[in-house]
Scaffold this active site. Structure first.
Site, PDB file in Angstrom:
ATOM      1  N   GLY A 208       0.821  -1.211   0.000  1.00 44.94           N
ATOM      2  CA  GLY A 208       0.000   0.000   0.000  1.00 44.94           C
ATOM      3  C   GLY A 208       0.845   1.246   0.000  1.00 44.94           C
ATOM      4  N   ASN A 209       0.223   2.379   0.254  1.00 49.77           N
ATOM      5  CA  ASN A 209       0.974   3.638   0.326  1.00 49.77           C
ATOM      6  C   ASN A 209       0.356   4.521   1.397  1.00 49.77           C
ATOM      7  OD1 ASN A 209      -1.082   5.512  -0.970  1.00 49.77           O
ATOM      8  ND2 ASN A 209      -0.837   3.963  -2.569  1.00 49.77           N
ATOM      9  N   ARG A 210       0.984   5.696   1.628  1.00 53.09           N
ATOM     10  CA  ARG A 210       0.624   6.504   2.783  1.00 53.09           C
ATOM     11  C   ARG A 210      -0.426   7.583   2.493  1.00 53.09           C
ATOM     12  NH1 ARG A 210       4.749   7.778   6.541  1.00 53.09           N
ATOM     13  NH2 ARG A 210       5.272   9.681   5.452  1.00 53.09           N
ATOM     14  N   SER A 211      -1.132   7.485   1.360  1.00 48.94           N
ATOM     15  CA  SER A 211      -2.115   8.527   1.054  1.00 48.94           C
ATOM     16  C   SER A 211      -3.312   8.452   2.014  1.00 48.94           C
ATOM     17  CB  SER A 211      -2.609   8.347  -0.385  1.00 48.94           C
ATOM     18  OG  SER A 211      -3.617   9.286  -0.654  1.00 48.94           O
TER      19      SER A 211
END
Ligand code: CTP
Length: 400
Positions: A208-211
């Site tokens: 995933g990512n940190r958005s």
């Protein structure tokens, strides 16, 4: 400067208790609030609560303090009237100009913007009588926030919930800030993607990512305040639904692509604010991947995800559809942004610098909006709403 004067009309629905939170938001942010409940609203929340929270007297009928002519003065002096919750009954009275208590009189004498936040059972909301009343009020310039979908009184669920009080407050704040300006996205359908995709490895793990989704939510909220019908495709966010926005939750890049393309079919503009994973694991393990003490871990093989922004730009669902992308860069921000704008083929690219402490999850942002026509619009450091407003200014101008 005088405090903005807000009239908070409360009609008789169970969601009246949520209006206490809305009232608190107004008073804490420097608004002078006069609460005007209907007699039925007082069955749910008493006059003492409204009076204590607002610091002002509370009346429901036109017969109190008659020498001050309250049935005319309260509406005349208001900068904004917001009715939350608005029942089917108050919408009908407002649409037909009835005036049999203090709130309905106030609605007739107000010359300021008026916001209704309806809350009722789905059947009442969907009834043609209510829908025609809502259409009448909107035609006359009132902002009628779409009810949220979810749990209603008792065991029922469906459309008709009062939106989150914080979101109603945001709508009001924007309506107050814009005053009598025309809602320039009225009649438009816009699609916004927000959040970050998660690409599963097994039932418990993902890439995933940190958005956080905050920028996309700000875009959705501001577009709705400017009159647009908004579809928000939200990937793994934990934020309250913006009032009046149709939220489509998704998980992976492939799901996001499907939802965005479906919504884009009749959209005037699509803004891709989501952080979409460029790659996903080639294989998904149906059971949890276990570690084995005597073995090195298996490498993760990745395959490409579709580039949704490039696809939207290359195959516009409608002639003149405006496509906007975002680019998060860590270095050579502008040069990378210009190259990416060309590569993706969109009309605008919002370029911002990201890093450990920059942008992700923050309330503020700073960016440059690059246009395919060579335009460059810098947006100074400020709330994500301000960047969102600049994006819609450019989109509205392009749509004509
Ligand atoms: N985007 C998309 N589909 C993808 C990846 C990105 O639609 N598979 C969109 C994002 O929503 C954003 C824009 O493309 O609007 C920029 O994404 P970014 O990941 O920064 O661009 P990339 O093309 O992946 O470039 P790079 O990895 O080189 O930074």
């Amino acid at each position: 400067m005088d405090k903005p004067k807000v009239v908070l009309g409360v009609s008789g629905g169970i969601a009246a208790y949520k209006a206490c939170e809305l009232l608190r938001r107004f008073t804490e942010s420097g608004h002078e609030v006069r609460v005007v409940p209907t007699a039925s609203a007082l069955h749910f929340v008493g006059a003492a609560t409204w009076s204590a929270l607002s610091g002002n007297p509370v009346a429901t009928e036109v017969w109190d303090d008659v020498h001050e002519v309250p049935h005319v003065r309260i509406g005349q002096h208001a900068d904004l009237v917001v009715v939350a919750p608005a029942t089917a009954d108050i919408l009908a009275k407002a649409a037909h100009g009835l005036a049999d208590d203090l709130l309905t009189n106030t609605l007739l004498t107000a010359r300021c913007p008026v916001v209704f936040a309806p809350a009722m059972h789905t059947e009442m909301w969907e009834h043609p009588a209510t829908q025609e009343n809502v259409a009448t009020l909107r035609r006359r310039g009132a902002v009628v926030v779409e009810p949220a979908v979810g749990r209603l009184t008792g065991v029922d669920t469906g459309k008709g919930r009062l939106p989150d009080p914080g979101e109603i407050f945001e709508v009001c704040r924007r309506v107050l800030a814009r005053g009598a300006e025309e809602p320039d996205l009225e009649g438009r359908h816009v699609v916004v993607s927000a959040g970050g995709t998660r690409e599963p490895l097994d039932p418990v793990r993902f890439l995933g990512n940190r958005s956080s989704g905050k920028q996309g939510y700000a875009l959705a909220r501001t577009a709705a305040a400017r009159g647009a019908r908004v579809t928000l495709v939200a990937a793994n966010t934990a934020l309250p639904d913006p009032a009046g926005v149709d939220v489509v939750p998704v998980g992976t890049a492939v799901e996001l692509r499907e939802a965005v393309l479906r919504a884009a079919a009749d959209a005037d503009a699509v803004v891709m604010a989501a952080a979409v994973a460029d790659f996903r694991p080639a294989a998904y393990a149906a059971g949890k991947i276990k570690k084995k003490d005597d073995q090195e871990p298996e490498p993760i093989v990745l395959v490409r995800n579709p580039d949704i922004l490039a696809e939207l730009s290359a195959h516009r669902a409608r002639p003149g559809q405006v496509v906007v992308g975002f680019a998060a860069e860590t270095d050579d921000v502008l040069a990378n942004g210009r190259a990416k704008l060309k590569r993706k083929g969109c009309d605008f690219l919002v370029v911002n610098e990201v890093g450990e402490s920059k942008t992700f999850g923050a309330e503020e942002n700073e960016a440059v909006v690059l246009g395919a026509d060579g335009g460059e619009t810098p947006v100074p450091h400020g709330p994500k709403e301000e960047l969102a407003e600049t994006v819609w200014d450019l989109v509205a101008e392009r749509l004509g």
